[in-house]
Scaffold this active site. Sequence first.
Site, PDB file in Angstrom:
ATOM      1  N   GLN A 170      47.838 -25.725  63.495  1.00  0.00           N
ATOM      2  CA  GLN A 170      49.473 -25.852  63.181  1.00  0.00           C
ATOM      3  C   GLN A 170      49.640 -27.241  63.679  1.00  0.00           C
ATOM      4  OE1 GLN A 170      50.999 -24.624  60.780  1.00  0.00           O
ATOM      5  NE2 GLN A 170      52.258 -25.812  59.942  1.00  0.00           N
TER       6      GLN A 170
ATOM      7  N   LYS B 180      51.654 -17.182  57.334  1.00  0.00           N
ATOM      8  CA  LYS B 180      50.266 -17.581  57.257  1.00  0.00           C
ATOM      9  C   LYS B 180      49.992 -16.003  57.663  1.00  0.00           C
ATOM     10  CE  LYS B 180      49.678 -22.450  57.357  1.00  0.00           C
ATOM     11  NZ  LYS B 180      50.068 -23.570  58.103  1.00  0.00           N
TER      12      LYS B 180
ATOM     13  N   ASP C 251      42.083 -25.442  57.060  1.00  0.00           N
ATOM     14  CA  ASP C 251      42.899 -26.268  55.910  1.00  0.00           C
ATOM     15  C   ASP C 251      41.692 -27.349  55.616  1.00  0.00           C
ATOM     16  OD1 ASP C 251      45.273 -26.270  56.572  1.00  0.00           O
ATOM     17  OD2 ASP C 251      45.380 -26.751  58.280  1.00  0.00           O
TER      18      ASP C 251
END
Length: 281
Positions: A97, A53, A120
Site C-alpha cells: 500500500q 481490499k 498493481d
Amino acid sequence: MSFQIIDGNALAKKIRLEIASRTAALVKKGIKPGLAVLLVGEDPASQVYVRNKVKACEEAGMHSLLERLPADLTEDALLKRIHELNLDPCIHGILVQLPLPKHLNSHIVIESIAPEKDVDGFHVANAGALMIGAPIFRPCTPYGCMKMLESIDYPIRGARAVIVGASNIVGKPMAMLLLQAGATVTICNSKTKDLSAHTKEADILVVATGRPKMITADMVKPGAVVIDVGINRMDDGKLCGDVDFESVKSVASAMTPVPGGVGPMTITMLLLNTLEAAERL
Ligand code: NDP
C-alpha cells in the site's frame, strides 16, 4: 441531450460475481487465488483502503493476507518479507500500500515484487509490457476506467481522448490503454497551456489530478464521456471528484460519479488481476 451516469457500484458488483464464479472454479482445481497486502505504518486512509481490499478478496472466495508492519520498519526487512512472499505458492498477488513512510524508497520496494505477482501493475516490467501493447497486469484504476467505457459500448477506436493528469499509476497507463484501444490520445499535466483548449476536443475525457471540481462545463465538449478518477475529501467531510459533476452533467453524454464511480472499480480490477495471476499457473 440524454445523460447517463456510469454506475461504478453496479458494474463492480456484476464483475465481482463473475470473479467469484471463476474463483470457485479454480478452487475446485485446488488453486485458491491469494493476495498479500502489506501496510507499513498507520496512515488512516491507507488503513481503510487495505481493509476494503482484504474484505473484497474474502467476499470473492480468495485467500487474503493482511500484514500490518511498523512505521519504522527498515527497507531491508520489508524487502526480505516481499522476497518470502514472492516464493510463497499460496500468494498470487502482492500489493504494497502506497504511500510508504518517507525512509522507504517506493521504487526499490515495488521493483522487489516478482513481476508475475505485481497485481498493481506498477513494476517497470509490467509498465514496459503495457507500453509495448502486451500488458500482463493493467494498473487497476485505468483498467477499471476501460471497463466502464466498455460497459456503455463506447466506440473508442478513432475517438479523441484527453487525459488530465500524468501520474504513473493513473494518467500514463490510462493513455496506453486508450491508445491500444485505438483512440487518439493527449495527456495533459500541470504545465499544460490553455488546458480547456485540449479538454474541449475530447470525446473521452479522463481526469485524475487531485484538484477538486477543476473541470467545469465550459471545458467539456457537448456529448463527451467523462471519467472522473479524482477522490477529494472536502471540509464538510464529503467526497468529490476532480470534475464539477453538477455543471458538467448538462454537457456530457455520460459520466462517472464520485463516490460510486471509479473507486469501486479499482478494487474490483485488483481482484481480477489476482484471479488472472492464479489462473496463469
Ligand atoms: P498525482 O498527484 O500523482 O498526479 C496528479 C497529476 O495531475 C500530475 O500529472 C499533475 O501534473 C496533474 N495536475 C495537477 N494539477 C493539474 C492542473 N491544474 N492541470 C492539469 N494537470 C494537473 O495523483 P494521482 O494520479 O495519484 O491521483 C489523481 C487523483 O485520482 C487523486 O484525487 C487521487 O485521490 C485519485 N485516485 C483515485 C483512485 C480511485 O480508485 N478512484 C485511484 C488513484 C488515484 P504534473 O505531472 O505536472 O505534476
